[in-house]
Design a protein around this motif. Structure first.
Motif, PDB file in Angstrom:
ATOM      1  N   ALA A  31       0.825  -1.216   0.000  1.00 26.26           N
ATOM      2  CA  ALA A  31       0.000   0.000   0.000  1.00 26.26           C
ATOM      3  C   ALA A  31       0.855   1.262   0.000  1.00 26.26           C
ATOM      4  CB  ALA A  31      -0.956   0.000   1.188  1.00 26.26           C
ATOM      5  N   ASP A  32       2.140   1.148   0.350  1.00 29.24           N
ATOM      6  CA  ASP A  32       3.022   2.307   0.289  1.00 29.24           C
ATOM      7  C   ASP A  32       3.212   2.776  -1.152  1.00 29.24           C
ATOM      8  OD1 ASP A  32       3.349   2.525   2.992  1.00 29.24           O
ATOM      9  OD2 ASP A  32       5.226   1.392   3.050  1.00 29.24           O
ATOM     10  N   GLY A  33       3.042   1.867  -2.103  1.00 27.81           N
ATOM     11  CA  GLY A  33       3.155   2.220  -3.513  1.00 27.81           C
ATOM     12  C   GLY A  33       1.785   2.147  -4.158  1.00 27.81           C
ATOM     13  N   PRO A  34       1.362   0.946  -4.538  1.00 30.76           N
ATOM     14  CA  PRO A  34       0.072   0.825  -5.201  1.00 30.76           C
ATOM     15  C   PRO A  34      -1.094   0.902  -4.211  1.00 30.76           C
ATOM     16  CG  PRO A  34       1.066  -1.319  -4.974  1.00 30.76           C
ATOM     17  CD  PRO A  34       2.069  -0.320  -4.463  1.00 30.76           C
ATOM     18  N   GLU A  35      -2.253   1.133  -4.745  1.00 31.88           N
ATOM     19  CA  GLU A  35      -3.463   1.073  -3.933  1.00 31.88           C
ATOM     20  C   GLU A  35      -3.832  -0.397  -3.791  1.00 31.88           C
ATOM     21  OE1 GLU A  35      -8.121   2.373  -4.264  1.00 31.88           O
ATOM     22  OE2 GLU A  35      -6.660   3.355  -5.541  1.00 31.88           O
ATOM     23  N   VAL A  36      -4.146  -0.835  -2.577  1.00 30.31           N
ATOM     24  CA  VAL A  36      -4.469  -2.234  -2.321  1.00 30.31           C
ATOM     25  C   VAL A  36      -5.895  -2.351  -1.821  1.00 30.31           C
ATOM     26  CG1 VAL A  36      -3.891  -4.296  -0.987  1.00 30.31           C
ATOM     27  CG2 VAL A  36      -2.075  -2.791  -1.791  1.00 30.31           C
ATOM     28  N   ILE A  37      -6.661  -3.212  -2.482  1.00 22.94           N
ATOM     29  CA  ILE A  37      -8.021  -3.548  -2.068  1.00 22.94           C
ATOM     30  C   ILE A  37      -7.959  -4.988  -1.590  1.00 22.94           C
ATOM     31  CG2 ILE A  37     -10.384  -3.923  -2.849  1.00 22.94           C
ATOM     32  CD1 ILE A  37      -9.623  -1.872  -5.149  1.00 22.94           C
ATOM     33  N   VAL A  38      -8.486  -5.275  -0.413  1.00 23.79           N
ATOM     34  CA  VAL A  38      -8.450  -6.622   0.141  1.00 23.79           C
ATOM     35  C   VAL A  38      -9.862  -7.202   0.171  1.00 23.79           C
ATOM     36  CG1 VAL A  38      -7.901  -8.032   2.170  1.00 23.79           C
ATOM     37  CG2 VAL A  38      -6.433  -6.095   1.557  1.00 23.79           C
ATOM     38  N   VAL A  39     -10.005  -8.408  -0.363  1.00 20.86           N
ATOM     39  CA  VAL A  39     -11.255  -9.158  -0.246  1.00 20.86           C
ATOM     40  C   VAL A  39     -10.886 -10.455   0.463  1.00 20.86           C
ATOM     41  CG1 VAL A  39     -13.107 -10.337  -1.461  1.00 20.86           C
ATOM     42  CG2 VAL A  39     -12.288  -8.122  -2.294  1.00 20.86           C
ATOM     43  N   SER A  40     -11.363 -10.580   1.699  1.00 21.77           N
ATOM     44  CA  SER A  40     -11.039 -11.732   2.534  1.00 21.77           C
ATOM     45  C   SER A  40     -12.332 -12.452   2.914  1.00 21.77           C
ATOM     46  CB  SER A  40     -10.286 -11.279   3.786  1.00 21.77           C
ATOM     47  OG  SER A  40      -9.903 -12.403   4.551  1.00 21.77           O
ATOM     48  N   PRO A  41     -12.665 -13.498   2.171  1.00 22.54           N
ATOM     49  CA  PRO A  41     -13.926 -14.192   2.433  1.00 22.54           C
ATOM     50  C   PRO A  41     -13.944 -14.869   3.798  1.00 22.54           C
ATOM     51  CG  PRO A  41     -12.588 -15.399   0.852  1.00 22.54           C
ATOM     52  CD  PRO A  41     -11.886 -14.115   1.103  1.00 22.54           C
ATOM     53  N   LEU A  42     -15.072 -14.755   4.458  1.00 23.21           N
ATOM     54  CA  LEU A  42     -15.273 -15.419   5.747  1.00 23.21           C
ATOM     55  C   LEU A  42     -16.186 -16.618   5.537  1.00 23.21           C
ATOM     56  CD1 LEU A  42     -15.935 -12.432   8.182  1.00 23.21           C
ATOM     57  CD2 LEU A  42     -13.830 -13.704   7.851  1.00 23.21           C
ATOM     58  N   PRO A  43     -15.798 -17.775   6.056  1.00 19.04           N
ATOM     59  CA  PRO A  43     -16.675 -18.943   5.924  1.00 19.04           C
ATOM     60  C   PRO A  43     -18.019 -18.675   6.598  1.00 19.04           C
ATOM     61  CG  PRO A  43     -14.768 -19.433   7.312  1.00 19.04           C
ATOM     62  CD  PRO A  43     -14.605 -18.040   6.828  1.00 19.04           C
ATOM     63  N   TRP A  44     -19.047 -19.265   6.066  1.00 18.98           N
ATOM     64  CA  TRP A  44     -20.394 -19.031   6.579  1.00 18.98           C
ATOM     65  C   TRP A  44     -20.489 -19.339   8.062  1.00 18.98           C
ATOM     66  CZ3 TRP A  44     -22.834 -23.363   8.471  1.00 18.98           C
ATOM     67  CH2 TRP A  44     -22.340 -24.601   8.036  1.00 18.98           C
ATOM     68  N   THR A  45     -19.602 -20.193   8.571  1.00 17.60           N
ATOM     69  CA  THR A  45     -19.626 -20.527   9.994  1.00 17.60           C
ATOM     70  C   THR A  45     -19.079 -19.407  10.870  1.00 17.60           C
ATOM     71  OG1 THR A  45     -17.453 -21.571   9.772  1.00 17.60           O
ATOM     72  CG2 THR A  45     -19.390 -22.994   9.547  1.00 17.60           C
ATOM     73  N   ARG A  46     -18.362 -18.411  10.278  1.00  7.50           N
ATOM     74  CA  ARG A  46     -17.737 -17.331  11.044  1.00  7.50           C
ATOM     75  C   ARG A  46     -18.288 -15.948  10.710  1.00  7.50           C
ATOM     76  NH1 ARG A  46     -12.946 -19.431  13.472  1.00  7.50           N
ATOM     77  NH2 ARG A  46     -13.057 -17.527  14.666  1.00  7.50           N
ATOM     78  N   TRP A  47     -19.124 -15.855   9.694  1.00  7.80           N
ATOM     79  CA  TRP A  47     -19.572 -14.556   9.195  1.00  7.80           C
ATOM     80  C   TRP A  47     -20.672 -13.977  10.091  1.00  7.80           C
ATOM     81  CZ3 TRP A  47     -23.821 -12.067   6.971  1.00  7.80           C
ATOM     82  CH2 TRP A  47     -23.523 -10.937   6.206  1.00  7.80           C
ATOM     83  N   THR A  48     -20.616 -12.659  10.304  1.00  7.42           N
ATOM     84  CA  THR A  48     -21.665 -11.960  11.051  1.00  7.42           C
ATOM     85  C   THR A  48     -22.018 -10.692  10.288  1.00  7.42           C
ATOM     86  OG1 THR A  48     -20.159 -10.577  12.333  1.00  7.42           O
ATOM     87  CG2 THR A  48     -20.704 -12.746  13.258  1.00  7.42           C
ATOM     88  N   TYR A  65     -15.146  -8.306   3.716  1.00 10.66           N
ATOM     89  CA  TYR A  65     -15.290  -9.663   4.225  1.00 10.66           C
ATOM     90  C   TYR A  65     -16.595 -10.282   3.723  1.00 10.66           C
ATOM     91  CZ  TYR A  65     -11.655  -8.249   7.516  1.00 10.66           C
ATOM     92  OH  TYR A  65     -10.496  -7.791   8.079  1.00 10.66           O
ATOM     93  N   PRO A  66     -16.637 -10.711   2.470  1.00 10.73           N
ATOM     94  CA  PRO A  66     -17.880 -11.321   1.984  1.00 10.73           C
ATOM     95  C   PRO A  66     -18.104 -12.708   2.593  1.00 10.73           C
ATOM     96  CG  PRO A  66     -16.180 -11.471   0.318  1.00 10.73           C
ATOM     97  CD  PRO A  66     -15.615 -10.646   1.451  1.00 10.73           C
ATOM     98  N   LEU A  67     -19.338 -13.106   2.617  1.00 11.27           N
ATOM     99  CA  LEU A  67     -19.746 -14.421   3.111  1.00 11.27           C
ATOM    100  C   LEU A  67     -19.332 -15.489   2.102  1.00 11.27           C
ATOM    101  CD1 LEU A  67     -21.456 -16.256   4.990  1.00 11.27           C
ATOM    102  CD2 LEU A  67     -23.441 -15.583   3.629  1.00 11.27           C
ATOM    103  N   PHE A  68     -18.607 -16.503   2.552  1.00 10.42           N
ATOM    104  CA  PHE A  68     -18.169 -17.610   1.706  1.00 10.42           C
ATOM    105  C   PHE A  68     -19.050 -18.817   1.995  1.00 10.42           C
ATOM    106  CE2 PHE A  68     -14.392 -20.809   1.142  1.00 10.42           C
ATOM    107  CZ  PHE A  68     -14.967 -21.321  -0.006  1.00 10.42           C
ATOM    108  N   LEU A  69     -19.912 -19.132   1.046  1.00  9.13           N
ATOM    109  CA  LEU A  69     -20.812 -20.284   1.162  1.00  9.13           C
ATOM    110  C   LEU A  69     -20.204 -21.467   0.417  1.00  9.13           C
ATOM    111  CD1 LEU A  69     -24.195 -18.472   0.495  1.00  9.13           C
ATOM    112  CD2 LEU A  69     -23.400 -19.411   2.669  1.00  9.13           C
ATOM    113  N   TYR A  70     -20.093 -22.604   1.099  1.00  7.49           N
ATOM    114  CA  TYR A  70     -19.523 -23.808   0.502  1.00  7.49           C
ATOM    115  C   TYR A  70     -20.022 -25.022   1.277  1.00  7.49           C
ATOM    116  CZ  TYR A  70     -16.522 -23.636   4.577  1.00  7.49           C
ATOM    117  OH  TYR A  70     -16.070 -23.594   5.871  1.00  7.49           O
ATOM    118  N   PRO A  71     -20.001 -26.199   0.636  1.00  4.45           N
ATOM    119  CA  PRO A  71     -20.384 -27.411   1.372  1.00  4.45           C
ATOM    120  C   PRO A  71     -19.197 -27.899   2.203  1.00  4.45           C
ATOM    121  CG  PRO A  71     -19.964 -27.927  -0.937  1.00  4.45           C
ATOM    122  CD  PRO A  71     -19.816 -26.435  -0.773  1.00  4.45           C
TER     123      PRO A  71
END
Length: 173
Positions: A31-48, A65-71
């Motif tokens: 981030a000191d140089g380029p602009e950084v966007i972070v997308v860190s998915p949270l498993p459905w068991t941890r998402w609020t 922190y998008p919701l990560f839905l998976y089996p």
């Protein structure tokens, strides 16, 4: 002025602020140089609901922190598709105005596979960081090996955290 999209479930979370400090430090350094966007998915068991929207983590102002839905525990070959589908809206919202110059991910599968698919949709290079057990341990198991080799093949660049991991990737082909 470069713009990067960083995709990884290995990142500090609202409920685990000390998780994966190495990725936070990496993104802050970038981030000191380029602009950084972070997308860190949270498993459905941890998402609020508290995870919704854009957050500040350390010096980074655009963490989602998008919701990560998976089996869980089954159909692992679908987890990259599930992850890509789960983060698509957060990525679109985060990059609304300007496409990233590159998509960087940490952890080969499913994070790297989903990030590479998104990068290629945007016609941006996909850079995968291999940090350890994804290649050193999982790739030694035949059912995971095929998935990891296929995922690494989709990367435009692979970065390893050690020479031994680089050697292990070269052995995988």
């Amino acid at each position: 002025h470069m713009r990067l999209l960083f995709v990884s479930s290995a990142f500090p979370r609202p409920d685990e602020p000390a998780r994966a400090p190495y990725n936070l430090r990496l993104c802050e350094a970038l981030a000191d140089g380029p602009e950084v966007i972070v997308v860190s998915p949270l498993p459905w068991t941890r998402w609020t609901r508290a995870a919704r929207g854009q957050h500040q983590v350390g010096r980074l102002y655009n963490v989602r922190y998008p919701l990560f839905l998976y089996p869980p525990g089954v159909l692992r070959d679908t987890h990259a598709w599930c992850l890509r589908s789960s983060i698509r809206r957060a990525v679109r919202t985060a990059i609304r105005d300007t496409l990233p110059d590159a998509v960087v991910s940490y952890w080969t599968y499913p994070d790297g596979a989903a990030a590479a698919a998104i990068a290629h949709e945007m016609r941006a290079p996909a850079v995968m960081i291999v940090g350890g057990s994804d290649v050193a341990v999982l790739a030694q198991q035949p059912r995971h090996r095929v998935r990891i080799v296929r995922t690494l093949g989709r990367a435009d660049a692979v970065v390893t955290t050690s020479r031994s991991l680089r050697d292990a990737i070269e052995e995988l082909g």
